[in-house]
Enzyme design. Structure first.
Site: not given
Length: 501
Positions: A364-365, A407
């Protein structure tokens, strides 16, 4: 500077068009009002212009690939010699043997050079539109078939022309009109080279009309020939000179752009009509008490069938490519090119059912929402693409990366261990140490990675996904609480799930 160059190119183009138009008018005037000597002198002068035009055009247009132009230059010189001999013999009344063997040799070499040049142009431009070029060539062959059968062949039979000579005439007409069709197609789709190619098409088309006029005006035991032969010959020579002098001659054999069109049902019907035309037209005379045109059936079939087979092969290749593209689109994310959610879960199920060690990494960004809010979705898309590219360069050949939405990314590692999975986690985290660059802006971001590993019969795809998701959120929460949102997540070992070893 750029405006000056564009203005100079515009003047160059206009001068070529104006010069071509003016010389055509002069040629028409010589044809309409001059006697035989004046007409033949004008043809000889016009025939020498392409050689000069090609020599000058190659220099001022800085043409790099010159093979096709050298062939046309050779053809122009040969035609100039040919025209000069006839001018001396018919126009000035001096016997120089213009109707002897030299006539045939000069024509064969000149037309051969033109055909070789045209074929090279077609080959160069055909890389992007082979199907369309084959369609156009077939159409050209189909259109000349009835003209040959009902106009040219009866005339040759009336002149008692031998069958081998008739075959040569037929083959020449089929090749010329097929080439004309291909050139017209290229001229329509060739982008920046279009004008030069149109002039070349006009030159070859005028040559075909000139040849047909000469053929139809031939009379046994007579030197008469139609004045139209001279008129269209002059137009052909002038068009060839204009093709070389026009600025677009730079891309004559170096295509800088083209556009492809799909084979629509109407064009497919045209192909079927052309395929049927040769046997139908060749057999029509027999219905009226004549004989079947065996030469048309032979030469036409030998030319049409390979073209049709090639076209069918291209259609099959296009269909396979389209199917492959559809399969790719069904299995991959459009933005990043990584595997999509559906394909990833299918591959995960296969890996789990194999019983070998399987690792799932949930990525997960960090800071992605802030980048989207500050710079917009285009900047966010650039971050996603940059991270996907870095994943591809980081993973092993057997690892599979997927974007499952927003993302969030997943990595599937097969035939691995828990230690390997944790090493892979650290490598992925290291990929975000450098910012992504978008429109001169450095976009700093990070990634939080959760890892789950399992092997054995009790391992399940859902269990691995849940464990990896939980591990990712545990790291994200811990970092937010103790280290701050801008920090990298602390190293952590792989999470084991029940029933694994």
């Amino acid at each position: 500077m750029r405006i000056g160059r564009e203005r100079g190119t515009g003047v160059h183009r206009n001068l070529v068009h104006a010069g071509f138009g003016l010389l055509v008018l002069v040629s028409v005037a010589a044809w309409a009002f001059g006697d035989l000597a004046v007409r033949l002198g004008a043809v000889t002068a016009a025939g020498a212009l392409p050689a000069a035009g090609i020599a000058v055009g190659m220099r001022i247009n800085r043409i790099v690939n010159r093979t096709a132009w050298h062939l046309l230059l050779a053809a122009s010189v040969l035609f100039t010699v040919f025209n000069y001999l006839w001018f001396v013999q018919l126009g000035l009344g001096r016997e120089v043997g213009a109707d002897g063997p030299a006539n045939l040799v000069l024509q064969v070499l000149a037309y051969g050079s033109i055909m070789l040049s045209a074929l090279q142009v077609i080959r160069k431009h055909g890389e992007g539109d082979r199907g369309g070029i084959i369609d156009a060539a077939l159409l050209g062959v189909g259109l000349i078939t009835p003209v040959w059968e009902f106009v040219l062949r009866p005339h040759l039979v009336g002149l008692d022309v031998s069958d081998p000579s008739q075959g040569i005439y037929l083959l020449k007409m089929l090749l010329l009109t097929g080439t004309l069709g291909a050139l017209l197609r290229i001229a329509r789709t060739a982008g920046t080279a279009r004008t030069s190619l149109i002039y070349f098409f006009l030159s070859l088309g005028a040559t075909v009309v000139s040849v047909v006029s000469s053929l139809l005006s031939t009379r046994p035991g007579s030197d008469y020939y139609s004045p139209f032969v001279d008129l269209f010959a002059m137009i052909g020579y002038l068009a060839l000179a204009a093709a070389a002098l026009h600025p677009s001659a730079t891309e004559f054999t170096q295509p800088a752009g083209w556009r492809r069109s799909r084979l629509r049902p109407v064009r497919l019907a045209h192909l079927g009509l052309v395929l049927a035309m040769v046997p139908v037209v060749g057999s029509v005379p027999e219905l009226f008490g004549g004989t079947t045109d065996s030469m048309l059936l032979t030469f036409g079939t030998l030319l049409v069938i390979p073209l049709v087979v090639s076209r069918i092969g291209l259609l099959m290749a296009e269909r396979s490519a389209d199917q492959e593209a559809l399969r790719y689109q069904a299995h991959h994310d459009e933005l990043t090119g990584l595997v999509n959610r559906r394909r990833f879960f299918a591959l995960l199920e296969e890996a789990v059912s194999s019983g070998t060690g399987v690792a799932v990494l949930y990525c997960d960004l960090d800071k992605f929402k802030a980048i989207n809010d500050q710079y917009g979705h285009e900047a966010g898309d650039e971050v996603l693409r940059a991270f996907a590219d870095r994943l591809r360069s980081t993973l092993r050949g057997e690892d599979i990366a997927a974007r499952i939405g927003g993302d969030e990314f997943l990595i599937l590692g097969t035939g691995t261990t828990a230690g390997d999975a944790d090493v892979l986690r650290r490598r992925i985290e290291d990929t975000t140490s450098a910012p992504a660059v978008w429109q001169g802006q450095e976009l700093s971001f990070g990634v939080t990675v959760g890892v789950a590993y399992g092997s054995g019969a009790d391992t399940s795809a859902d269990g691995l996904m849940s464990a990896a998701d939980a591990d990712m959120y545990r790291h994200k929460t811990a970092r937010s609480a103790f280290l701050g949102p801008a920090s990298m997540p602390p190293p952590a070992g792989a999470v084991r799930i029940a029933g694994t070893s």
